[in-house]
Design a protein around this motif. Structure first.
Motif, mmCIF file in Angstrom:
data_model
loop_
_atom_site.group_PDB
_atom_site.id
_atom_site.type_symbol
_atom_site.label_atom_id
_atom_site.label_comp_id
_atom_site.label_asym_id
_atom_site.label_seq_id
_atom_site.Cartn_x
_atom_site.Cartn_y
_atom_site.Cartn_z
ATOM 1 N N LEU A 12 -16.823 -11.280 -11.197
ATOM 2 C CA LEU A 12 -16.376 -9.876 -11.149
ATOM 3 C C LEU A 12 -16.827 -9.226 -9.844
ATOM 4 O O LEU A 12 -16.064 -8.519 -9.183
ATOM 5 N N GLN A 13 -18.091 -9.483 -9.473
ATOM 6 C CA GLN A 13 -18.602 -8.904 -8.224
ATOM 7 C C GLN A 13 -17.742 -9.366 -7.042
ATOM 8 O O GLN A 13 -17.354 -8.573 -6.180
ATOM 9 N N GLU A 14 -17.432 -10.675 -7.050
ATOM 10 C CA GLU A 14 -16.605 -11.231 -5.963
ATOM 11 C C GLU A 14 -15.241 -10.529 -5.901
ATOM 12 O O GLU A 14 -14.766 -10.171 -4.824
ATOM 13 N N ILE A 15 -14.639 -10.325 -7.075
ATOM 14 C CA ILE A 15 -13.307 -9.696 -7.121
ATOM 15 C C ILE A 15 -13.407 -8.246 -6.632
ATOM 16 O O ILE A 15 -12.557 -7.771 -5.873
ATOM 17 N N MET A 16 -14.477 -7.559 -7.064
ATOM 18 C CA MET A 16 -14.640 -6.160 -6.646
ATOM 19 C C MET A 16 -14.905 -6.096 -5.133
ATOM 20 O O MET A 16 -14.448 -5.182 -4.456
ATOM 21 N N GLU A 17 -15.642 -7.080 -4.628
ATOM 22 C CA GLU A 17 -15.892 -7.125 -3.173
ATOM 23 C C GLU A 17 -14.584 -7.337 -2.416
ATOM 24 O O GLU A 17 -14.339 -6.702 -1.388
ATOM 25 N N GLU A 18 -13.732 -8.216 -2.967
ATOM 26 C CA GLU A 18 -12.431 -8.446 -2.304
ATOM 27 C C GLU A 18 -11.623 -7.158 -2.233
ATOM 28 O O GLU A 18 -10.839 -6.949 -1.319
ATOM 29 N N ARG A 19 -11.821 -6.294 -3.220
ATOM 30 C CA ARG A 19 -11.093 -5.007 -3.202
ATOM 31 C C ARG A 19 -11.781 -3.993 -2.291
ATOM 32 O O ARG A 19 -11.337 -2.851 -2.198
ATOM 33 N N GLY A 20 -12.929 -4.361 -1.701
ATOM 34 C CA GLY A 20 -13.558 -3.489 -0.715
ATOM 35 C C GLY A 20 -14.828 -2.790 -1.180
ATOM 36 O O GLY A 20 -15.400 -1.988 -0.429
ATOM 37 N N ASN A 64 -13.149 3.322 -6.077
ATOM 38 C CA ASN A 64 -12.483 2.374 -5.176
ATOM 39 C C ASN A 64 -10.966 2.415 -5.363
ATOM 40 O O ASN A 64 -10.214 2.403 -4.395
ATOM 41 N N ALA A 65 -10.540 2.515 -6.625
ATOM 42 C CA ALA A 65 -9.089 2.576 -6.879
ATOM 43 C C ALA A 65 -8.495 3.827 -6.249
ATOM 44 O O ALA A 65 -7.329 3.834 -5.841
ATOM 45 N N ALA A 66 -9.328 4.883 -6.158
ATOM 46 C CA ALA A 66 -8.840 6.141 -5.592
ATOM 47 C C ALA A 66 -8.973 6.166 -4.064
ATOM 48 O O ALA A 66 -8.716 7.191 -3.442
ATOM 49 N N GLY A 67 -9.424 5.059 -3.487
ATOM 50 C CA GLY A 67 -9.455 4.954 -2.032
ATOM 51 C C GLY A 67 -10.781 5.355 -1.400
ATOM 52 O O GLY A 67 -10.862 5.495 -0.176
ATOM 53 N N VAL A 68 -11.825 5.537 -2.207
ATOM 54 C CA VAL A 68 -13.127 5.932 -1.665
ATOM 55 C C VAL A 68 -13.882 4.680 -1.211
ATOM 56 O O VAL A 68 -13.916 3.672 -1.925
#
Ligand SMILES: Cc1cc2nc3c(=O)[nH]c(=O)nc-3n(C[C@H](O)[C@H](O)[C@H](O)COP(=O)(O)OP(=O)(O)OC[C@H]3O[C@@H](n4cnc5c(N)ncnc54)[C@H](O)[C@@H]3O)c2cc1C
Ligand SMILES: NC(=O)c1ccc[n+]([C@@H]2O[C@H](COP(=O)([O-])OP(=O)(O)OC[C@H]3O[C@@H](n4cnc5c(N)ncnc54)[C@H](O)[C@@H]3O)[C@@H](O)[C@H]2O)c1
Length: 445
Positions: free
Chosen positions: A210-218, A183-187
């Protein structure tokens, strides 16, 4: 050929046992069928933490964009991978030579146990006073049609090109850590987890956050989504779940757990007891039911998490037992663990959900601390669990610095007088992560 020790598998167990045996004149043979150094430096902790070195500042810059950083950084996958391959390529090239010394012989090949003191590699039989099985874990098959299309952590750290979309099957350490990197690499990253829980060893309130935060990042999460099949069409794959949903993707990663490497290596023939899921049965000295044969690290059913530092503890115990005559059963110190997501999530001792009558929890909103404010970590939180006598029996943390901060709690686990101990003995640098201890112990009481 005869040796004092034959170690099957060259991972952290072998590395630490042979380091200890340097103090002796004992001869050692290490047998490795794959990459020298085992999982950790080749396909596990070390390439992962290397990539984290780039992922962290990129994500940190995203959180601080417009709050002190003008433009968030981006990952340049090809230069990251070429740096990674340069460093780990050299490691792989030299790892066997670096293992081999006057005391330590090495053989490349699959070790098969043929008796209480013998191991065969191809046509050659080797004799050992003691044999240590340290064969680790390997990815479990998905057991669905199309399983062969999925890569695992073994291939992930070699990817030359990034896919546009990736489906990660699983919801444990490997799944969430690799999803963080992708995700950090844009995938465009999707996690398919068969059950309703992620990261089981951790505090589930923090996991949900954590799941919520990761979801916010896409990152897309689908829980209760066991997969049914993977099909390939040209360069693309479709992953179908038992619920009837289907996900088109360019890459499928099997991160659905790992199993002990115990099959086809003579265990049944020699009569060594093992369980396909839990590993090789051992006693309090890591001996199998055949006293000259030990099992250690991930492959041993030692009741511990499958982590590198646990493999070290096992190696040290075998050394103490055989070379120092220590007869006390193996005693594991509190084992801290961390998933290298962003933020990180860490755990030592018991969780809030494991508390018994009389235990209590103190929760600290780390987001209000100066470090978290400065670094942009608005969800940082810490829980410390005490028993009715005031002893610290656990700590859980969700923060971008959790992997390191949790270690500050290790010396306090099981202490009868944690507040007095901190007040009397510890004056930390300020501001620093360890000041979280001050907050918990000094200002709360
Ligand atoms: C992606 C990933 C990330 C990880 N990150 C972390 C982390 O951040 N922190 C942490 O503490 N742990 C981490 N781990 C776990 C860690 O890698 C293991 O706990 C550790 O490597 C276990 O060491 P070991 O010596 O028991 O086995 P391994 O390191 O797995 O070594 C076993 C070796 O035995 C060899 N072998 C197997 N069968 C035979 C045979 N018959 N003959 C000869 N050789 C054989 C294998 O090829 C392998 O090289 C991670 C694991 C993975 C997969
Ligand atoms: N940071 C670290 O210390 C670190 C990192 C990676 C791995 N490890 C170690 O290696 C071990 C293995 O890691 P892992 O992530 O492979 O295993 P894991 O047990 O942590 O996670 C496996 C996950 O896959 C899920 N799963 C199982 N079968 C599935 C299926 N058919 N479909 C979808 N999901 C399925 C499980 O519910 C679980 O969430 C860990 O338990 C840990 O001990 C540690």
């Amino acid at each position: 050929m005869k040796y004092d020790y034959i170690i099957i598998g060259s991972g952290p167990v072998a590395i630490h046992l042979r380091a200890k045996l340097k103090n002796t004149t004992k001869s050692v043979l290490v047998i490795e069928k794959g990459f020298w150094g085992g999982t950790c430096p080749n396909t596990g902790c070390q390439p992962k933490i290397f990539m984290e070195g780039t992922v962290r500042p990129v994500l940190a810059s995203q959180y601080l964009e417009g709050k002190g950083i003008e433009e968030a950084a981006k990952i340049d996958w090809s230069s990251l991978m070429s740096r990674k391959k340069k460093i780990w390529g050299a490691f792989r090239k030299n790892a066997r030579a670096n293992t081999t010394t006057e005391q330590v012989a090495t053989v490349q090949g699959k070790g098969i146990i043929t008796g209480p003191h013998t191991v065969r590699v191809e046509d050659q039989e080797y004799e050992g006073e003691n044999i240590v099985i340290a064969t680790g874990l390997e990815p479990r098959k998905l057991n669905v049609p199309g399983d062969e299309y999925a890569i695992t952590n073994n291939e992930f750290f070699e990817l030359d090109q990034l896919p546009k979309r990736a489906v990660v099957v699983g919801g444990g350490y490997v799944a969430l850590e690799l999803a963080t990197i992708l995700n950090a690499a844009g995938v465009e990253t999707t996690i398919l987890q068969h059950s309703d829980r992620l990261l089981r060893p951790f505090d589930q309130d923090f996991v949900e956050k954590l799941q919520e935060i990761m979801e916010e990042r896409g990152i897309n999460f689908h829980l209760n989504a066991p997969i049914k099949e993977i099909t390939k069409n040209g360069d693309q794959y479709t992953v179908t779940t038992a619920n009837g949903d289907s996900f088109a993707t360019d890459l499928v990663i099997n991160a659905a757990g790992r199993k002990p490497v115990v099959e086809d290596m003579g265990l049944e023939e020699v009569g060594i007891e093992f369980d396909l899921a839990k590993g090789i049965k051992v006693n309090e000295h890591l001996q199998t039911n055949i006293p000259s044969i030990f099992a250690a690290g991930d492959v041993a059913d030692n009741g511990q998490a499958n982590l590198t530092p646990v493999a070290w503890v096992d190696a040290y115990h075998i050394y103490d037992f055989l070379e120092k005559g220590v007869t006390k059963p193996i005693k594991y110190p509190p084992v801290a663990t961390n998933a290298f997501t962003y933020p990180e999530i860490a755990q030592v001792g018991i969780r809030e959900s494991d508390m018994q009558a009389g235990d209590y929890v103190k929760t600290l909103d780390l987001a209000d601390t100066f470090i978290a404010i400065g670094e942009g970590d608005p969800n940082a939180k810490l829980k410390v669990i005490f028993n009715k006598n005031g002893e610290v029996i656990g700590a859980s943390e969700l923060s971008i610095n959790a992997a390191d901060d949790i270690n500050n709690f290790l010396p306090l686990i099981g202490r009868k007088d944690p507040i007095k101990f901190v007040n009397d003995n510890l004056t930390y640098t300020f501001p620093a992560l360890a000041n979280n201890l001050d907050e918990i112990f000094r200002y709360f009481d």
